[in-house]
Design a protein around this motif. Structure first.
Motif, PDB file in Angstrom:
ATOM      1  N   ASP A  25      44.223  43.113  62.497  1.00 56.84           N
ATOM      2  CA  ASP A  25      42.739  43.713  62.847  1.00 56.84           C
ATOM      3  C   ASP A  25      41.928  44.035  61.353  1.00 56.84           C
ATOM      4  O   ASP A  25      40.871  44.766  61.636  1.00 56.84           O
ATOM      5  N   HIS A  26      42.064  43.579  60.197  1.00 57.23           N
ATOM      6  CA  HIS A  26      41.462  43.816  59.368  1.00 57.23           C
ATOM      7  C   HIS A  26      41.329  42.592  58.309  1.00 57.23           C
ATOM      8  O   HIS A  26      42.191  41.625  58.267  1.00 57.23           O
ATOM      9  N   GLU A  27      40.228  42.524  57.606  1.00 55.54           N
ATOM     10  CA  GLU A  27      39.851  41.228  56.834  1.00 55.54           C
ATOM     11  C   GLU A  27      40.445  41.565  55.552  1.00 55.54           C
ATOM     12  O   GLU A  27      40.421  42.440  54.568  1.00 55.54           O
ATOM     13  N   ILE A  28      41.280  40.450  54.979  1.00 52.27           N
ATOM     14  CA  ILE A  28      42.033  40.738  53.685  1.00 52.27           C
ATOM     15  C   ILE A  28      41.353  39.376  52.838  1.00 52.27           C
ATOM     16  O   ILE A  28      41.433  38.149  53.242  1.00 52.27           O
ATOM     17  N   SER A  29      40.877  39.757  51.453  1.00 52.82           N
ATOM     18  CA  SER A  29      40.584  38.745  50.638  1.00 52.82           C
ATOM     19  C   SER A  29      41.208  38.758  49.383  1.00 52.82           C
ATOM     20  O   SER A  29      41.578  39.962  48.880  1.00 52.82           O
ATOM     21  N   VAL A  30      41.774  37.755  48.772  1.00 61.99           N
ATOM     22  CA  VAL A  30      42.518  37.808  47.456  1.00 61.99           C
ATOM     23  C   VAL A  30      41.638  37.224  46.437  1.00 61.99           C
ATOM     24  O   VAL A  30      40.776  36.131  46.425  1.00 61.99           O
ATOM     25  N   PHE A  31      41.625  37.786  45.432  1.00 63.89           N
ATOM     26  CA  PHE A  31      41.199  37.429  44.050  1.00 63.89           C
ATOM     27  C   PHE A  31      42.128  37.027  43.063  1.00 63.89           C
ATOM     28  O   PHE A  31      42.886  37.637  42.590  1.00 63.89           O
ATOM     29  N   ASP A  32      42.014  35.740  42.820  1.00 63.90           N
ATOM     30  CA  ASP A  32      43.065  35.046  41.871  1.00 63.90           C
ATOM     31  C   ASP A  32      42.718  35.034  40.641  1.00 63.90           C
ATOM     32  O   ASP A  32      43.194  34.350  39.651  1.00 63.90           O
ATOM     33  N   ARG A  33      41.498  35.384  40.289  1.00 64.56           N
ATOM     34  CA  ARG A  33      40.990  35.413  38.932  1.00 64.56           C
ATOM     35  C   ARG A  33      40.369  36.769  38.588  1.00 64.56           C
ATOM     36  O   ARG A  33      40.210  37.718  39.285  1.00 64.56           O
ATOM     37  N   HIS A  34      40.541  37.211  37.176  1.00 68.44           N
ATOM     38  CA  HIS A  34      40.084  38.403  36.712  1.00 68.44           C
ATOM     39  C   HIS A  34      38.459  38.708  37.038  1.00 68.44           C
ATOM     40  O   HIS A  34      37.924  37.739  36.430  1.00 68.44           O
ATOM     41  N   LEU A  35      38.176  39.918  37.248  1.00 75.54           N
ATOM     42  CA  LEU A  35      36.531  40.171  37.389  1.00 75.54           C
ATOM     43  C   LEU A  35      36.165  40.943  36.294  1.00 75.54           C
ATOM     44  O   LEU A  35      36.816  41.972  36.007  1.00 75.54           O
ATOM     45  N   SER A  36      35.256  40.740  35.768  1.00 78.75           N
ATOM     46  CA  SER A  36      34.486  41.824  34.648  1.00 78.75           C
ATOM     47  C   SER A  36      34.021  42.866  35.448  1.00 78.75           C
ATOM     48  O   SER A  36      34.000  42.949  36.789  1.00 78.75           O
ATOM     49  N   GLU A  37      33.883  43.895  34.671  1.00 69.22           N
ATOM     50  CA  GLU A  37      33.428  45.134  35.621  1.00 69.22           C
ATOM     51  C   GLU A  37      32.169  44.811  36.237  1.00 69.22           C
ATOM     52  O   GLU A  37      31.943  45.315  37.621  1.00 69.22           O
ATOM     53  N   ASP A  38      31.245  44.296  35.663  1.00 71.47           N
ATOM     54  CA  ASP A  38      29.945  43.794  36.463  1.00 71.47           C
ATOM     55  C   ASP A  38      30.162  42.949  37.402  1.00 71.47           C
ATOM     56  O   ASP A  38      29.698  43.214  38.795  1.00 71.47           O
ATOM     57  N   GLU A  39      30.899  41.885  37.476  1.00 73.83           N
ATOM     58  CA  GLU A  39      31.449  41.267  38.522  1.00 73.83           C
ATOM     59  C   GLU A  39      32.199  41.919  39.747  1.00 73.83           C
ATOM     60  O   GLU A  39      31.857  41.708  40.976  1.00 73.83           O
ATOM     61  N   ALA A  40      32.998  42.935  39.251  1.00 70.22           N
ATOM     62  CA  ALA A  40      33.591  43.763  40.194  1.00 70.22           C
ATOM     63  C   ALA A  40      32.643  44.513  41.051  1.00 70.22           C
ATOM     64  O   ALA A  40      32.810  44.667  42.263  1.00 70.22           O
ATOM     65  N   ALA A  41      31.530  45.179  40.405  1.00 73.38           N
ATOM     66  CA  ALA A  41      30.877  46.000  41.049  1.00 73.38           C
ATOM     67  C   ALA A  41      30.063  45.245  42.181  1.00 73.38           C
ATOM     68  O   ALA A  41      29.678  45.760  43.329  1.00 73.38           O
ATOM     69  N   GLN A  42      29.694  44.079  41.996  1.00 73.41           N
ATOM     70  CA  GLN A  42      29.163  43.208  43.119  1.00 73.41           C
ATOM     71  C   GLN A  42      29.978  42.716  44.040  1.00 73.41           C
ATOM     72  O   GLN A  42      29.753  42.872  45.375  1.00 73.41           O
ATOM     73  N   ALA A  43      31.046  42.111  43.436  1.00 72.53           N
ATOM     74  CA  ALA A  43      32.001  41.373  44.364  1.00 72.53           C
ATOM     75  C   ALA A  43      32.825  42.406  45.651  1.00 72.53           C
ATOM     76  O   ALA A  43      33.033  42.134  46.547  1.00 72.53           O
ATOM     77  N   LEU A  44      33.144  43.598  44.809  1.00 73.73           N
ATOM     78  CA  LEU A  44      33.788  44.620  45.709  1.00 73.73           C
ATOM     79  C   LEU A  44      33.002  45.454  46.454  1.00 73.73           C
ATOM     80  O   LEU A  44      33.777  46.289  47.137  1.00 73.73           O
ATOM     81  N   ALA A  45      31.775  45.492  46.348  1.00 75.76           N
ATOM     82  CA  ALA A  45      30.950  46.443  47.092  1.00 75.76           C
ATOM     83  C   ALA A  45      31.203  46.657  48.587  1.00 75.76           C
ATOM     84  O   ALA A  45      31.022  47.491  49.086  1.00 75.76           O
ATOM     85  N   PRO A  46      31.379  45.367  49.112  1.00 76.06           N
ATOM     86  CA  PRO A  46      31.861  45.587  50.816  1.00 76.06           C
ATOM     87  C   PRO A  46      33.121  46.179  51.063  1.00 76.06           C
ATOM     88  O   PRO A  46      33.257  46.372  52.165  1.00 76.06           O
ATOM     89  N   PHE A  47      33.997  46.191  50.122  1.00 81.25           N
ATOM     90  CA  PHE A  47      35.327  46.564  50.457  1.00 81.25           C
ATOM     91  C   PHE A  47      35.608  48.043  50.639  1.00 81.25           C
ATOM     92  O   PHE A  47      35.312  49.012  49.996  1.00 81.25           O
ATOM     93  N   ASP A  48      36.483  48.392  51.622  1.00 78.05           N
ATOM     94  CA  ASP A  48      37.128  49.682  51.992  1.00 78.05           C
ATOM     95  C   ASP A  48      38.193  49.967  51.060  1.00 78.05           C
ATOM     96  O   ASP A  48      38.531  51.133  50.569  1.00 78.05           O
ATOM     97  N   ILE A  49      39.088  49.013  51.095  1.00 83.10           N
ATOM     98  CA  ILE A  49      40.392  49.162  50.382  1.00 83.10           C
ATOM     99  C   ILE A  49      40.542  48.104  49.163  1.00 83.10           C
ATOM    100  O   ILE A  49      40.368  47.180  49.366  1.00 83.10           O
ATOM    101  N   VAL A  50      40.870  48.634  48.003  1.00 84.63           N
ATOM    102  CA  VAL A  50      41.173  47.799  46.992  1.00 84.63           C
ATOM    103  C   VAL A  50      42.774  47.772  46.236  1.00 84.63           C
ATOM    104  O   VAL A  50      43.187  48.907  46.056  1.00 84.63           O
ATOM    105  N   CYS A  51      43.286  46.698  46.327  1.00 81.88           N
ATOM    106  CA  CYS A  51      44.749  46.490  45.911  1.00 81.88           C
ATOM    107  C   CYS A  51      44.670  46.157  44.513  1.00 81.88           C
ATOM    108  O   CYS A  51      44.401  45.061  44.174  1.00 81.88           O
ATOM    109  N   HIS A  52      45.360  46.954  43.533  1.00 79.30           N
ATOM    110  CA  HIS A  52      45.181  46.824  42.368  1.00 79.30           C
ATOM    111  C   HIS A  52      46.684  46.640  41.573  1.00 79.30           C
ATOM    112  O   HIS A  52      47.668  47.401  41.811  1.00 79.30           O
ATOM    113  N   MET A  53      46.757  45.658  40.927  1.00 76.54           N
ATOM    114  CA  MET A  53      47.891  45.073  40.319  1.00 76.54           C
ATOM    115  C   MET A  53      47.933  45.581  38.734  1.00 76.54           C
ATOM    116  O   MET A  53      47.137  45.328  37.849  1.00 76.54           O
TER     117      MET A  53
END
Length: 316
Positions: A25-53
């Motif tokens: 029922d939900h859309e899952i995306s896997v990021f397999d490379r590290h994102l800088s803070e600027d990259e994360a702000a842009q790439a993660l803007a649409p997401f409701d839930i973030v899974c952090h390792m």
């Protein structure tokens, strides 16, 4: 909901947990490379839930503020020193953690000893030499009869000490709050900090990174070490000052085995990658099948509970 799995370098999330209860029922995306803070702000803007390792990506207040849809941060472990928990709470973002599975607490201890033995017996160099047609190019050094210094005699430090005792090593320790009686109770001698560095043939660091421990090991401490002594860091990179450590390695004054670094992932052009007298591993301390399976199984369970309005393992 849009769910992001961050910093899954080895793509273990889907291997070690069943995400089908969410992906239907939900859309899952896997990021397999590290994102800088600027990259994360842009790439993660649409997401409701973030899974952090663990602490692979910092989550300061400004990043949390840049994610308008964020509702849940699913962290691994029960704490996250680079997550601004107060900023998350102020935004109404729920933070959930994971439990430690029985038997997984010693993973970093095992790695520390793997690195010690590899460094003492030149296992990496000899294994590489064998693949290149070589044969016996080094003479190793035993650990029996030598002195292990433990900087921080908490749970992990005590685990490293127990193994050293099984190897018939003398074990000494120091930390700012360590009492002599507590050290004696586990068969360890408490010494002062300067003597820890002077006497240790192998010195293993097991401290939590904090304002008190950041930069705790500096040039004077490294200068006190025996010629050729081995410094092992499986805790956090910033506990040891980087510039004097690099100088000590390049001069041949000491050796090191490092699993943690000031910046992670370690930049490709970081001088440690080409420094002599050092064994490097990419923050593998907690990265075992048992630990990662527990992290991701609990993460899936946490998200499922949150989605039905019954969040569990809430942090803070």
């Amino acid at each position: 909901m849009k769910i992001a799995i961050l910093d899954d370098y080895q793509q273990l999330a889907r291997r070690f947990a069943d995400w089908s209860r969410l992906s239907a029922d939900h859309e899952i995306s896997v990021f397999d490379r590290h994102l800088s803070e600027d990259e994360a702000a842009q790439a993660l803007a649409p997401f409701d839930i973030v899974c952090h390792m663990r602490e692979r990506m910092a989550f300061p207040a400004q990043l949390i503020a840049a994610l308008p849809n964020l509702k849940l941060i699913a962290i691994t472990g029960r704490g996250h020193r680079t997550l601004d928990l107060e900023a998350a709470k102020a935004r109404g973002v729920t933070v959930c953690g994971t439990d430690m599975r029985p038997g997984t607490g010693g993973a970093t201890t095992e790695l520390a000893w793997g690195m010690i033995l590899a460094a003492q017996r030149h296992i990496v160099e000899e294994a590489q030499g064998m693949r290149q047609g070589g044969w016996q190019t080094t003479a190793g050094a035993q650990v029996a009869g030598r002195t292990l210094g433990v900087l921080g005699l908490g749970r992990l430090g005590r685990g490293v000490a127990r193994v050293a005792q099984a190897f018939d090593m003398r074990v000494i320790a120091w930390s700012q709050n360590l009492a002599a009686e507590a050290a004696r109770a586990v068969g360890v001698e408490r010494v002062e900090k300067d003597e820890l560095f002077r006497q240790s043939d192998i010195l293993s660091i097991h401290l939590v990174l904090s304002d008190r421990s950041r930069g705790l090991v500096g040039a004077e401490d490294l200068g006190r070490m025996k010629p050729g002594a081995l410094l092992v860091n499986t805790s956090r990179g910033p506990i040891v000052e980087a510039t004097p450590l690099l100088a000590a390695l390049r001069s041949g004054a000491i050796r090191a085995a490092l699993d943690v670094f000031d910046e992670e992932p370690l930049p490709v052009d970081d001088p440690l990658r080409t420094a002599p007298n050092v064994l490097l591993t990419p923050h593998l301390g907690y990265v075992t099948e048992e630990t990662m399976r527990g992290f991701y199984e609990d993460t899936v369970e946490n998200i499922a509970a949150f989605l039905v309005g019954q969040p569990m393992r809430v942090v803070g």
